[in-house]
Motif scaffolding. Structure first.
Motif, PDB file in Angstrom:
ATOM      1  N   VAL A  15       0.842  -1.207   0.000  1.00 36.23           N
ATOM      2  CA  VAL A  15       0.000   0.000   0.000  1.00 36.23           C
ATOM      3  C   VAL A  15       0.868   1.244   0.000  1.00 36.23           C
ATOM      4  O   VAL A  15       0.628   2.193  -0.772  1.00 36.23           O
ATOM      5  N   ASN A  16       1.889   1.264   0.841  1.00 36.00           N
ATOM      6  CA  ASN A  16       2.780   2.427   0.891  1.00 36.00           C
ATOM      7  C   ASN A  16       3.499   2.645  -0.435  1.00 36.00           C
ATOM      8  O   ASN A  16       3.613   3.778  -0.912  1.00 36.00           O
ATOM      9  N   LEU A  17       3.973   1.577  -1.058  1.00 35.27           N
ATOM     10  CA  LEU A  17       4.653   1.705  -2.346  1.00 35.27           C
ATOM     11  C   LEU A  17       3.698   2.163  -3.444  1.00 35.27           C
ATOM     12  O   LEU A  17       4.064   2.989  -4.287  1.00 35.27           O
ATOM     13  N   LEU A  18       2.483   1.639  -3.438  1.00 38.16           N
ATOM     14  CA  LEU A  18       1.512   2.055  -4.457  1.00 38.16           C
ATOM     15  C   LEU A  18       1.108   3.516  -4.293  1.00 38.16           C
ATOM     16  O   LEU A  18       0.941   4.233  -5.289  1.00 38.16           O
ATOM     17  N   VAL A  19       0.965   3.970  -3.070  1.00 38.12           N
ATOM     18  CA  VAL A  19       0.637   5.382  -2.837  1.00 38.12           C
ATOM     19  C   VAL A  19       1.785   6.261  -3.319  1.00 38.12           C
ATOM     20  O   VAL A  19       1.572   7.260  -4.030  1.00 38.12           O
ATOM     21  N   ALA A  20       3.004   5.902  -2.958  1.00 41.08           N
ATOM     22  CA  ALA A  20       4.159   6.694  -3.385  1.00 41.08           C
ATOM     23  C   ALA A  20       4.295   6.696  -4.908  1.00 41.08           C
ATOM     24  O   ALA A  20       4.520   7.746  -5.527  1.00 41.08           O
ATOM     25  N   GLN A  21       4.141   5.539  -5.532  1.00 45.11           N
ATOM     26  CA  GLN A  21       4.254   5.438  -6.989  1.00 45.11           C
ATOM     27  C   GLN A  21       3.165   6.250  -7.681  1.00 45.11           C
ATOM     28  O   GLN A  21       3.419   6.947  -8.661  1.00 45.11           O
ATOM     29  N   GLY A  22       1.954   6.165  -7.175  1.00 49.04           N
ATOM     30  CA  GLY A  22       0.850   6.925  -7.773  1.00 49.04           C
ATOM     31  C   GLY A  22       1.039   8.425  -7.629  1.00 49.04           C
ATOM     32  O   GLY A  22       0.779   9.187  -8.578  1.00 49.04           O
ATOM     33  N   MET A  23       1.499   8.859  -6.468  1.00 45.77           N
ATOM     34  CA  MET A  23       1.721  10.292  -6.276  1.00 45.77           C
ATOM     35  C   MET A  23       2.878  10.801  -7.133  1.00 45.77           C
ATOM     36  O   MET A  23       2.823  11.918  -7.658  1.00 45.77           O
ATOM     37  N   LEU A  24       3.919   9.990  -7.283  1.00 45.09           N
ATOM     38  CA  LEU A  24       5.030  10.389  -8.149  1.00 45.09           C
ATOM     39  C   LEU A  24       4.619  10.400  -9.618  1.00 45.09           C
ATOM     40  O   LEU A  24       5.072  11.257 -10.390  1.00 45.09           O
ATOM     41  N   ALA A  25       3.757   9.486 -10.004  1.00 47.59           N
ATOM     42  CA  ALA A  25       3.334   9.413 -11.408  1.00 47.59           C
ATOM     43  C   ALA A  25       2.525  10.640 -11.821  1.00 47.59           C
ATOM     44  O   ALA A  25       2.610  11.083 -12.969  1.00 47.59           O
ATOM     45  N   VAL A  26       1.756  11.194 -10.901  1.00 48.96           N
ATOM     46  CA  VAL A  26       0.950  12.373 -11.242  1.00 48.96           C
ATOM     47  C   VAL A  26       1.629  13.667 -10.784  1.00 48.96           C
ATOM     48  O   VAL A  26       1.006  14.730 -10.812  1.00 48.96           O
ATOM     49  N   HIS A  27       2.895  13.568 -10.357  1.00 46.48           N
ATOM     50  CA  HIS A  27       3.687  14.727  -9.940  1.00 46.48           C
ATOM     51  C   HIS A  27       3.035  15.507  -8.798  1.00 46.48           C
ATOM     52  O   HIS A  27       3.038  16.732  -8.781  1.00 46.48           O
ATOM     53  N   ARG A  28       2.474  14.804  -7.838  1.00 45.79           N
ATOM     54  CA  ARG A  28       1.827  15.415  -6.677  1.00 45.79           C
ATOM     55  C   ARG A  28       2.398  14.875  -5.370  1.00 45.79           C
ATOM     56  O   ARG A  28       1.682  14.744  -4.395  1.00 45.79           O
ATOM     57  N   TRP A  29       3.704  14.581  -5.335  1.00 42.38           N
ATOM     58  CA  TRP A  29       4.273  14.000  -4.139  1.00 42.38           C
ATOM     59  C   TRP A  29       4.378  15.034  -3.024  1.00 42.38           C
ATOM     60  O   TRP A  29       4.861  16.137  -3.219  1.00 42.38           O
ATOM     61  N   SER A  30       3.907  14.648  -1.852  1.00 42.28           N
ATOM     62  CA  SER A  30       4.126  15.404  -0.623  1.00 42.28           C
ATOM     63  C   SER A  30       3.979  14.435   0.536  1.00 42.28           C
ATOM     64  O   SER A  30       3.180  13.498   0.479  1.00 42.28           O
ATOM     65  N   ALA A  31       4.735  14.667   1.593  1.00 43.90           N
ATOM     66  CA  ALA A  31       4.664  13.771   2.748  1.00 43.90           C
ATOM     67  C   ALA A  31       3.284  13.809   3.404  1.00 43.90           C
ATOM     68  O   ALA A  31       2.700  12.743   3.668  1.00 43.90           O
ATOM     69  N   PRO A  32       2.719  14.991   3.679  1.00 40.45           N
ATOM     70  CA  PRO A  32       1.376  14.992   4.272  1.00 40.45           C
ATOM     71  C   PRO A  32       0.319  14.360   3.354  1.00 40.45           C
ATOM     72  O   PRO A  32      -0.588  13.671   3.830  1.00 40.45           O
ATOM     73  N   GLY A  33       0.456  14.565   2.065  1.00 38.35           N
ATOM     74  CA  GLY A  33      -0.483  13.943   1.122  1.00 38.35           C
ATOM     75  C   GLY A  33      -0.369  12.430   1.129  1.00 38.35           C
ATOM     76  O   GLY A  33      -1.371  11.708   1.058  1.00 38.35           O
ATOM     77  N   GLY A  34       0.853  11.925   1.226  1.00 38.47           N
ATOM     78  CA  GLY A  34       1.059  10.483   1.291  1.00 38.47           C
ATOM     79  C   GLY A  34       0.480   9.882   2.561  1.00 38.47           C
ATOM     80  O   GLY A  34      -0.141   8.812   2.533  1.00 38.47           O
ATOM     81  N   ILE A  35       0.669  10.573   3.665  1.00 30.31           N
ATOM     82  CA  ILE A  35       0.118  10.087   4.932  1.00 30.31           C
ATOM     83  C   ILE A  35      -1.403  10.095   4.885  1.00 30.31           C
ATOM     84  O   ILE A  35      -2.057   9.143   5.324  1.00 30.31           O
ATOM     85  N   ALA A  36      -1.965  11.141   4.328  1.00 32.17           N
ATOM     86  CA  ALA A  36      -3.426  11.211   4.211  1.00 32.17           C
ATOM     87  C   ALA A  36      -3.951  10.113   3.284  1.00 32.17           C
ATOM     88  O   ALA A  36      -4.997   9.501   3.564  1.00 32.17           O
ATOM     89  N   ALA A  37      -3.234   9.848   2.188  1.00 27.79           N
ATOM     90  CA  ALA A  37      -3.667   8.801   1.263  1.00 27.79           C
ATOM     91  C   ALA A  37      -3.588   7.419   1.900  1.00 27.79           C
ATOM     92  O   ALA A  37      -4.503   6.594   1.738  1.00 27.79           O
ATOM     93  N   VAL A  38      -2.524   7.151   2.653  1.00 28.65           N
ATOM     94  CA  VAL A  38      -2.397   5.861   3.336  1.00 28.65           C
ATOM     95  C   VAL A  38      -3.492   5.722   4.389  1.00 28.65           C
ATOM     96  O   VAL A  38      -4.101   4.651   4.537  1.00 28.65           O
ATOM     97  N   ALA A  39      -3.767   6.796   5.121  1.00 25.44           N
ATOM     98  CA  ALA A  39      -4.837   6.749   6.124  1.00 25.44           C
ATOM     99  C   ALA A  39      -6.191   6.506   5.456  1.00 25.44           C
ATOM    100  O   ALA A  39      -7.000   5.720   5.968  1.00 25.44           O
ATOM    101  N   ALA A  40      -6.432   7.161   4.311  1.00 28.80           N
ATOM    102  CA  ALA A  40      -7.698   6.975   3.608  1.00 28.80           C
ATOM    103  C   ALA A  40      -7.845   5.541   3.088  1.00 28.80           C
ATOM    104  O   ALA A  40      -8.915   4.926   3.233  1.00 28.80           O
ATOM    105  N   LEU A  41      -6.783   4.991   2.508  1.00 28.54           N
ATOM    106  CA  LEU A  41      -6.851   3.615   1.997  1.00 28.54           C
ATOM    107  C   LEU A  41      -7.017   2.612   3.140  1.00 28.54           C
ATOM    108  O   LEU A  41      -7.782   1.649   3.018  1.00 28.54           O
ATOM    109  N   SER A  42      -6.324   2.834   4.250  1.00 28.10           N
ATOM    110  CA  SER A  42      -6.461   1.936   5.392  1.00 28.10           C
ATOM    111  C   SER A  42      -7.873   1.989   5.949  1.00 28.10           C
ATOM    112  O   SER A  42      -8.460   0.953   6.279  1.00 28.10           O
ATOM    113  N   SER A  43      -8.436   3.190   6.035  1.00 28.94           N
ATOM    114  CA  SER A  43      -9.810   3.337   6.516  1.00 28.94           C
ATOM    115  C   SER A  43     -10.793   2.671   5.568  1.00 28.94           C
ATOM    116  O   SER A  43     -11.764   2.037   6.005  1.00 28.94           O
TER     117      SER A  43
END
Length: 153
Positions: A104-132
């Protein structure tokens, strides 16, 4: 002088002698310390993960920020997947949930890098959303299974 009464039979459970609290303590089975420790550890892990997420999202400089955030990034998806894999044996469930958390962490990072929207808070929010979302789907599936079993009876 006070006399102490003796009982003729010691094979059965102890007889209450008028003091209800004392009798309840004697008849109640002893709780194992491991049984009391598990909820305490779960609460400590949840608190640690929550503090890590808050420290990272609020951008607070602290020496605990990196380890607590890393714990959150591993524990949140792992706990959600472990809930889904409740019927597996414990060792298999731990290995599968940690592998899924890493994925999950790798897919979130890869997806955010692919759309050029990488940020640490965004990644944490995305992981929290997927886990929820994973946890919510598991809970809905369990509730649906209970209602269908209730109708079949």
């Amino acid at each position: 002088m006070h006399t102490i009464g003796t009982k003729s039979s010691s094979s059965g459970p102890p007889e209450p002698d008028g003091d209800d609290d004392e009798a309840d303590e004697r008849l109640r089975p002893a709780r194992s310390p491991a049984r009391d420790l598990l909820p305490l550890l779960a609460g400590a892990a949840t608190t640690t993960a929550g503090v890590g997420a808050v420290l990272a999202l609020a951008d607070i400089d602290s020496p605990l920020r990196a380890p607590f955030t890393l714990f959150f990034l591993l524990a949140a998806p792992a706990a959600a997947v472990a809930t889904a894999l409740r019927k597996l044996e414990p060792v298999g469930r731990v290995l599968a949930s940690l592998s899924a958390a890493t994925a999950v962490n790798l897919l979130v990072a890869q997806g955010m890098l692919a759309v050029h929207r990488w940020s640490a808070p965004g990644g944490i929010a995305a992981v929290a959303a997927l886990s929820s979302l994973i946890l919510l789907l598991v809970l809905v599936r369990r509730l649906r299974g209970r209602t269908e079993r209730g109708r079949a009876s």
